[in-house]
Design an enzyme around this catalytic site. Structure first.
Site: not given
Ligand code: ZN
Length: 214
Positions: A68, A73, A126-127, A168-169, A172
């Site tokens: 995702g 991000q 998480c990236l 999660h997304e 963000h």
């Protein structure tokens, strides 16, 4: 908070971001854009630019690799995210986590609400927080509403790992990082997670590291 000035229009900034082509640089924790929240998408990018932006998110997510990626991000404060999970995991992990393959999809203006009171706790990463994972208890099932990239209404119940990804997304897009919801005593370096906590569930980690599970 001081805003960068002069403010370049969003569409212009996205054009600039996409100009080099290929995967976009991923913004790491500490950057204000990950904390500021996002604007609803209401045509700030014209359809052609939106399509190019979504494709860039897809390419960036694949390159990372991740399951995702949210617009903040890559430094863009729009309420847009992409998800896709090929779910290359062993059968016992698939069973424990409900991790089944998810096709690529675009979430525009998404929001979620819990379905029932079930909670599920697993390690996630998480990236934008490279190198670490932590256990997060999340709603086991959520109803996600919003739109797709063509403006078609989205109203769908997600369960299992996909429910985790969409929470999660969407978080963000509200300026939240998974660490805000994590059991901080579970914080684990990726290498350590691989060596010690690759189990399908985090029970052994909870016992050894001293954190609560729902
Ligand atoms: Zn993330």
């Amino acid at each position: 908070m001081a805003a960068p000035s002069p403010r370049v229009p969003l569409a212009e900034r996205v054009e600039e971001l996409l100009a080099p082509g290929g995967p976009l640089p991923i913004v790491a924790a500490g950057a204000p854009v990950l904390r500021s929240g996002t604007e609803r998408y209401e045509g700030q990018l014209d359809p052609a630019l939106l399509a190019r932006f979504v494709e860039a998110l897809r390419v960036t997510m694949h390159a990372a690799p991740g399951v995702g990626l949210a617009a903040p991000q890559v430094g863009v404060e729009l309420r847009i995210a992409v998800i896709e999970d090929p779910a290359p995991v062993p059968e016992e992990v698939r069973m424990a986590r409900g991790r089944v393959p998810q096709p690529f999809r675009v979430l525009v203006n998404p929001s979620y609400e819990p379905v029932g009171s079930g909670r599920a706790a697993f390690f996630e990463g998480c990236l934008s927080v490279p190198g670490y994972q932590a256990v997060v208890a999340r709603h086991a099932e959520v109803r996600l509403t919003g739109e797709d990239e063509h403006g078609r209404a989205l109203d769908e119940v997600f369960a299992g790992w996909a429910a985790r990804i969409v929470q999660h997304e969407t978080d963000h897009l509200d300026g939240l990082l998974y660490l805000d919801r994590a059991e901080l005593r579970s914080l684990t370096a990726n290498q350590t997670a691989l060596e010690l906590w690759a189990h399908p569930t985090p029970e052994a980690a909870a016992e050894a590291l001293g954190f609560e599970l729902p």
